[in-house]
Write a protein that holds these residues in place. Structure first.
Motif, PDB file in Angstrom:
ATOM      1  N   LEU A  94      19.666  -4.233   4.918  1.00  0.00           N
ATOM      2  CA  LEU A  94      18.460  -4.136   5.118  1.00  0.00           C
ATOM      3  C   LEU A  94      18.619  -5.968   5.794  1.00  0.00           C
ATOM      4  O   LEU A  94      18.408  -6.095   6.900  1.00  0.00           O
ATOM      5  CB  LEU A  94      17.763  -4.059   4.069  1.00  0.00           C
ATOM      6  N   ARG A  95      19.229  -7.116   4.578  1.00  0.00           N
ATOM      7  CA  ARG A  95      18.688  -8.214   5.070  1.00  0.00           C
ATOM      8  C   ARG A  95      19.647  -8.817   6.747  1.00  0.00           C
ATOM      9  O   ARG A  95      18.934  -9.116   7.549  1.00  0.00           O
ATOM     10  CB  ARG A  95      19.043  -8.987   4.204  1.00  0.00           C
ATOM     11  N   ALA A  96      20.604  -8.252   6.659  1.00  0.00           N
ATOM     12  CA  ALA A  96      21.654  -9.045   7.288  1.00  0.00           C
ATOM     13  C   ALA A  96      21.270  -8.236   8.777  1.00  0.00           C
ATOM     14  O   ALA A  96      21.055  -8.909  10.013  1.00  0.00           O
ATOM     15  CB  ALA A  96      22.713  -8.038   7.592  1.00  0.00           C
ATOM     16  N   LEU A  97      20.686  -6.616   8.816  1.00  0.00           N
ATOM     17  CA  LEU A  97      19.900  -6.517   9.793  1.00  0.00           C
ATOM     18  C   LEU A  97      18.505  -6.607  10.385  1.00  0.00           C
ATOM     19  O   LEU A  97      18.513  -7.220  11.460  1.00  0.00           O
ATOM     20  CB  LEU A  97      19.774  -4.561   9.780  1.00  0.00           C
ATOM     21  N   GLN A  98      17.764  -7.154   9.598  1.00  0.00           N
ATOM     22  CA  GLN A  98      16.855  -7.825   9.451  1.00  0.00           C
ATOM     23  C   GLN A  98      17.136  -9.298  10.530  1.00  0.00           C
ATOM     24  O   GLN A  98      16.299  -9.987  11.431  1.00  0.00           O
ATOM     25  CB  GLN A  98      15.385  -7.555   8.873  1.00  0.00           C
TER      26      GLN A  98
END
Length: 179
Positions: A94-98
């Protein structure tokens, strides 16, 4: 350019559809990386997706390894069977996508990545969220555009065109003329 979620039963051609979306997009000249999340050993998910630095762990490749996110830079990363991503890794995904950034295992530098995600599953992710098996915030990040591929039994009009297509394909491949 948006992330896309492809839903459908096993065998409906989600991978073919993902490749077609990539080929019809502005990212078509860039990499299309196809990853079956269900085939990845749970303890290798992070190193496969984000890569690792030189000497990050015993047995690691000299010079480190670029992960699938970096390999798909400016292209598309197809995460088939996204439901199989371990819950303890979903926050990092999720953090990589955000942030549009990743950090290789054992490295202190951050790498910018411009990677569009196409995810696919045959499971009910909303039920998995209720059962605490899939993060709701990750689902919302992945499920920007949704495509449902119905099984062939629900689209019988496609049977004859598909039959003709494959008959011609294999006639040409094997030098046959079966009508």
């Amino acid at each position: 350019n948006s992330n896309i979620m492809i839903l459908g039963e096993s065998g409906t051609g989600k991978d073919v559809f993902a490749q077609a979306i990539h080929n019809a997009s502005a990212r078509r000249g860039k990499p299309f990386i196809d990853l079956n999340c269900g085939a990845l050993p749970r303890d290798l998910v992070e190193s496969e997706l984000f890569g690792y630095a030189d000497g990050a762990f015993t047995g690691s490749r000299r010079g480190g390894k670029m992960g699938f996110f970096e390999q798909a830079h400016r292209g598309t990363l197809f995460l088939d069977e996204i439901s199989e991503i371990p819950i303890n890794f979903q926050g990092k995904l999720l953090r990589a996508l955000q942030e549009r950034q990743i950090r290789r295992i054992g490295d202190d530098k951050v790498v910018d990545v411009d990677t569009r995600i196409i995810a696919a599953t045959n499971r009910n992710l909303r039920q998995m969220v209720i059962d605490h098996e899939f993060r709701q915030d990750l689902l919302y990040r992945l499920d920007v555009l949704k495509v449902y591929i119905p099984p062939l039994r629900e689209r019988t009009a496609d049977i004859l065109p598909l039959f003709s297509y494959f008959l011609n394909k294999y006639n040409n491949k094997f030098g046959k003329d079966i009508a």
